[in-house]
Design a protein around this motif. Structure first.
Motif, PDB file in Angstrom:
ATOM      1  N   LEU A 244       4.888  16.834  14.104  1.00 39.06           N
ATOM      2  CA  LEU A 244       5.108  15.942  12.918  1.00 39.06           C
ATOM      3  C   LEU A 244       4.237  16.302  12.478  1.00 39.06           C
ATOM      4  N   GLU A 245       4.928  16.466  10.937  1.00 35.18           N
ATOM      5  CA  GLU A 245       4.049  16.417   9.942  1.00 35.18           C
ATOM      6  C   GLU A 245       4.538  15.566   8.281  1.00 35.18           C
ATOM      7  N   SER A 246       4.076  15.736   7.728  1.00 34.51           N
ATOM      8  CA  SER A 246       4.115  15.004   6.495  1.00 34.51           C
ATOM      9  C   SER A 246       4.844  15.618   5.477  1.00 34.51           C
ATOM     10  N   THR A 247       5.894  14.648   4.970  1.00 36.62           N
ATOM     11  CA  THR A 247       6.623  15.723   3.466  1.00 36.62           C
ATOM     12  C   THR A 247       5.810  15.909   2.580  1.00 36.62           C
ATOM     13  N   GLY A 248       4.768  15.387   2.553  1.00 37.10           N
ATOM     14  CA  GLY A 248       3.672  15.110   1.247  1.00 37.10           C
ATOM     15  C   GLY A 248       2.667  14.330   1.803  1.00 37.10           C
ATOM     16  N   PRO A 249       2.154  14.101  -0.193  1.00 34.97           N
ATOM     17  CA  PRO A 249       0.626  13.319   0.450  1.00 34.97           C
ATOM     18  C   PRO A 249       1.309  12.018   0.468  1.00 34.97           C
ATOM     19  N   SER A 250       0.915  10.627   1.112  1.00 34.59           N
ATOM     20  CA  SER A 250       1.232   9.547   0.729  1.00 34.59           C
ATOM     21  C   SER A 250       1.281   9.180  -0.502  1.00 34.59           C
ATOM     22  N   VAL A 251       2.456   7.635  -0.855  1.00 34.59           N
ATOM     23  CA  VAL A 251       2.611   7.814  -2.257  1.00 34.59           C
ATOM     24  C   VAL A 251       2.864   6.493  -2.459  1.00 34.59           C
ATOM     25  N   PRO A 252       2.582   5.125  -3.660  1.00 30.95           N
ATOM     26  CA  PRO A 252       2.173   3.858  -3.836  1.00 30.95           C
ATOM     27  C   PRO A 252       3.862   3.771  -3.450  1.00 30.95           C
ATOM     28  N   SER A 253       4.347   2.408  -2.977  1.00 32.48           N
ATOM     29  CA  SER A 253       5.066   1.751  -2.421  1.00 32.48           C
ATOM     30  C   SER A 253       5.859   1.212  -3.978  1.00 32.48           C
ATOM     31  N   VAL A 254       4.533   0.202  -4.264  1.00 30.78           N
ATOM     32  CA  VAL A 254       5.025  -0.439  -5.528  1.00 30.78           C
ATOM     33  C   VAL A 254       4.352   0.440  -6.536  1.00 30.78           C
ATOM     34  N   ILE A 255       4.838   0.717  -8.034  1.00 29.90           N
ATOM     35  CA  ILE A 255       3.423   1.046  -8.770  1.00 29.90           C
ATOM     36  C   ILE A 255       3.930  -0.065 -10.151  1.00 29.90           C
ATOM     37  N   HIS A 256       2.540   0.309 -10.737  1.00 31.93           N
ATOM     38  CA  HIS A 256       2.259  -0.506 -11.690  1.00 31.93           C
ATOM     39  C   HIS A 256       2.006   0.247 -13.439  1.00 31.93           C
TER      40      HIS A 256
ATOM     41  N   GLY B 274       0.994  -1.624   0.126  1.00 35.47           N
ATOM     42  CA  GLY B 274       0.254   0.022   0.523  1.00 35.47           C
ATOM     43  C   GLY B 274       0.726   1.281  -0.038  1.00 35.47           C
ATOM     44  N   GLU B 275       0.171   2.428  -0.267  1.00 34.63           N
ATOM     45  CA  GLU B 275       0.478   3.644  -0.458  1.00 34.63           C
ATOM     46  C   GLU B 275       1.467   3.681   1.443  1.00 34.63           C
ATOM     47  N   THR B 276       2.919   4.779   1.201  1.00 34.17           N
ATOM     48  CA  THR B 276       3.221   5.360   2.271  1.00 34.17           C
ATOM     49  C   THR B 276       3.463   6.710   3.192  1.00 34.17           C
TER      50      THR B 276
ATOM     51  N   LEU C 194      -7.464  12.060   4.888  1.00 34.36           N
ATOM     52  CA  LEU C 194      -7.474  10.928   4.030  1.00 34.36           C
ATOM     53  C   LEU C 194      -8.448  10.494   3.555  1.00 34.36           C
ATOM     54  N   SER C 195      -8.043   9.390   2.921  1.00 35.30           N
ATOM     55  CA  SER C 195      -9.817   8.954   2.216  1.00 35.30           C
ATOM     56  C   SER C 195     -10.034   8.195   3.065  1.00 35.30           C
ATOM     57  N   LYS C 196     -11.938   8.066   3.111  1.00 33.87           N
ATOM     58  CA  LYS C 196     -12.162   7.705   3.455  1.00 33.87           C
ATOM     59  C   LYS C 196     -12.514   6.123   4.078  1.00 33.87           C
ATOM     60  N   ASP C 197     -11.727   5.388   2.433  1.00 28.02           N
ATOM     61  CA  ASP C 197     -10.671   3.898   2.850  1.00 28.02           C
ATOM     62  C   ASP C 197      -9.655   4.086   3.765  1.00 28.02           C
ATOM     63  N   SER C 198      -9.014   5.085   2.924  1.00 25.65           N
ATOM     64  CA  SER C 198      -7.427   5.395   4.504  1.00 25.65           C
ATOM     65  C   SER C 198      -6.756   4.144   3.218  1.00 25.65           C
ATOM     66  N   SER C 199      -6.814   4.024   1.859  1.00 26.71           N
ATOM     67  CA  SER C 199      -5.571   4.094   1.046  1.00 26.71           C
ATOM     68  C   SER C 199      -4.795   5.128   0.789  1.00 26.71           C
ATOM     69  N   HIS C 200      -4.504   6.629   1.878  1.00 27.94           N
ATOM     70  CA  HIS C 200      -4.234   7.553   1.210  1.00 27.94           C
ATOM     71  C   HIS C 200      -4.716   8.270   2.276  1.00 27.94           C
TER      72      HIS C 200
ATOM     73  N   ARG D 116      -2.505   2.938   5.376  1.00 27.01           N
ATOM     74  CA  ARG D 116      -3.268   2.557   5.950  1.00 27.01           C
ATOM     75  C   ARG D 116      -3.221   2.195   7.785  1.00 27.01           C
ATOM     76  N   GLN D 117      -2.094   2.520   8.643  1.00 29.56           N
ATOM     77  CA  GLN D 117      -2.221   2.913   9.573  1.00 29.56           C
ATOM     78  C   GLN D 117      -2.591   3.434  10.244  1.00 29.56           C
ATOM     79  N   PHE D 118      -3.276   4.695   9.968  1.00 35.95           N
ATOM     80  CA  PHE D 118      -3.860   5.674   9.879  1.00 35.95           C
ATOM     81  C   PHE D 118      -4.792   5.771  10.124  1.00 35.95           C
ATOM     82  N   LYS D 119      -6.184   3.772  10.028  1.00 36.71           N
ATOM     83  CA  LYS D 119      -7.177   3.758   9.555  1.00 36.71           C
ATOM     84  C   LYS D 119      -7.832   4.608  11.281  1.00 36.71           C
ATOM     85  N   ALA D 120      -6.515   4.290  12.278  1.00 40.34           N
ATOM     86  CA  ALA D 120      -7.223   4.383  13.380  1.00 40.34           C
ATOM     87  C   ALA D 120      -8.666   6.012  13.159  1.00 40.34           C
ATOM     88  N   PHE D 121      -7.286   6.751  12.766  1.00 44.30           N
ATOM     89  CA  PHE D 121      -8.079   7.959  12.474  1.00 44.30           C
ATOM     90  C   PHE D 121     -10.161   8.082  12.264  1.00 44.30           C
TER      91      PHE D 121
END
Length: 502
Positions: A272-284, A57-59, A224-230, A108-113
């Motif tokens: 703490l601050e994100s450096t930018g949006p989460s990005v795919p760890s694997v690109i297809h 998933g995204e990181t 974050l997205s409603k499915d916590s993927s991003h 997806r670890q941020f799903k807790a929010f």
């Protein structure tokens, strides 16, 4: 006695800090912090979520920014920390940088929010981590060095706060514990979630005695997205707008009843601050084949993110207020900044109900809460200031405010505005440590005041033992604290009548 004879007082102190169930036997789980300390290896499984996120998933990259506590803001610094051993403050003095300046986490670890299904309205708070403490349950032990393993939604918050220091306690010793959140904005696919977290850190390790470092609060937001993927954006920080924002306590002996020093200070930066949006760890590619994350020239592939169109939103200040009231029901009454309270009182022809404290009233475990005496902001806010009759009378007839002594001392010495300086002067004249409740006219004239220690002393006495000239108990309320505070407010209104009628 046998354990004391075998281990000595300091050895028994360390043993009991690990013996969480007080059965004088260390289970493998209880011994684990020492094993990890000696081996330098922490078992990974303990920190895994029940539902393991997809590693493809995204990181999200997060950076930590930290400026250490300004030692000169501590009260003890005024006499050069006289009588305080260098060892006691070693954990504080040595904490000059974040433990992990940067960390990469799975989105997806941020799903807790994410909100529960029944909390989808703007500004409707829910508990990410519920508070388990209140005025009746007391507080957790001071005699601890190592945090218990986080579980469930605690895991992501533990991991985030561990970027600052390796020993964050997600469950604070004093109420209100936990983490609360609400939706600030909604789009078709995203939420902005505002949150507030109460947590603290243990800065010392054996053989030193515990040193607790308790920021007033951590607050922030996540998009974050409603499915916590991003995750589009994340920020967490300790507010630094007030002159004091951290409480500190440290023990001087090898038992729970040992002498404890308390102090308060100012922390310029902890965020703490994100450096930018989460990005795919694997690109297809379009055919589903994995492709290199760098273009032919070796530069990282640049992602383009769609602009979010918010359908509903509320201001940050409104969301923060909702979270504050969830943590502190006494905040159903608005507490204005000191000078604003007098301006509002003048405009509305009301009295000012003011609380003057050494430590804060609405941050996690204000300093006065831990003093070895009954008078405290914590006791006030968890009893009389939350009761329905008090809330009703304050809303109807008063403008409320609370202030730190240090802030009023600064206002008193500022001669640029003589009126504000005089207001501060009139307040400080009546102040006695640790908390003073004051009722005054819009011009600052104090017409009634009572010290918290005295207030709690008389409310703990039997009605027949209280001098009738001090306060009379109302038979309409079983709780003497509520009855007495109501009487205090009503006497203030009565004394003010001649002034308010002119």
């Amino acid at each position: 006695e046998l354990a004391l004879k075998s281990l000595g007082s300091e050895g028994l102190f360390l043993f009991s800090s690990l013996d969480t169930n007080n059965d004088l036997y260390l289970s493998p789980e209880e011994f684990k912090p020492i094993a990890e300390k000696l081996t330098g290896v922490a078992p990974i499984s303990e920190f895994e979520e029940e539902e393991t996120p997809d590693p493809s998933g995204e990181t999200l990259s997060i950076v930590a920014k930290f400026q250490p506590l300004v030692m000169e803001t501590m009260t003890k610094s005024k006499d050069g920390f006289l009588g305080i051993s260098h060892v006691a403050l070693s954990g504080l003095r040595n904490w000059t940088a974040p433990a992990a300046p940067m960390s990469v986490m799975l989105a997806r670890q941020f799903k807790a929010f994410l909100p529960p299904k029944n909390k989808l309205d703007l500004g409707d708070p829910w508990w990410i981590i519920p508070s388990e403490l209140n005025i009746f349950t007391g507080y957790l032990s001071n005699n601890r060095f190592y945090p218990p393993p986080p579980k469930g939604k605690e895991i992501i918050i533990h991991r985030l706060l561990s970027m600052f220091h390796p020993r964050p306690f997600i469950k604070t010793r004093f109420a209100p514990q936990g983490a609360v959140a609400c939706i600030q904005a909604i789009s078709a696919f995203y939420y902005t979630i505002a949150f507030r977290i109460h947590a603290e850190f243990q800065l010392n390790e054996p053989p030193d005695f515990p040193f607790w470092f308790s920021p007033g609060q951590f607050t922030g937001h996540i998009i974050l997205s409603k499915d916590s993927s991003h995750v589009r954006e994340f920020k967490l920080f300790v507010p630094n707008s007030r002159s004091l924002n951290v409480d500190m306590e440290w023990l001087y002996g090898a038992s729970e009843s040992s002498n404890m020093e308390v102090d308060i200070g100012y922390l310029p930066q902890m965020e703490l601050e994100s450096t930018g949006p989460s990005v795919p760890s694997v690109i297809h590619d379009e055919n589903g084949n994995v492709i290199d994350s760098r273009d032919p020239s070796g530069e990282p592939i640049q992602f383009v993110f769609e602009e979010i169109t918010w359908q509903q939103e509320i201001p940050w200040e409104e969301a923060a207020q909702k979270l504050e009231v969830a943590m502190y029901p006494f905040k159903k009454v608005s507490y204005l900044p000191f000078t604003q309270a007098f301006e509002r009182a003048k405009a509305e022809k009301k009295l000012v109900h003011s609380i003057l404290l050494w430590g804060a009233l609405d941050d996690h475990k204000p300093l006065s809460a831990s003093l070895p005496m009954p008078g405290s902001g914590r006791t006030l806010r968890e009893t009389v200031l939350e009761s329905s009759p008090i809330l009703a009378l304050l809303n109807e007839s008063f403008i409320s405010s609370w202030s730190l002594v240090k802030e009023l001392e600064e206002l008193q010495s500022n001669r640029e505005n003589e009126f504000y300086s005089k207001l501060a002067d009139l307040h400080l004249e009546k102040y006695n440590f640790p908390v003073e409740m004051i009722i005054c006219l819009p011009n600052g004239t104090v017409i009634h005041h009572i010290n918290a220690n005295y207030f709690l002393d008389i409310t703990s006495m039997k009605p027949e033992d209280v001098e009738s000239s001090i306060f009379s108990f109302s038979t309409n309320f079983e709780d003497p604290s509520t009855a007495t505070y109501l009487q205090f407010l009503k006497e203030g209104l009565q004394r003010a009548k001649p002034y308010l009628q002119t």
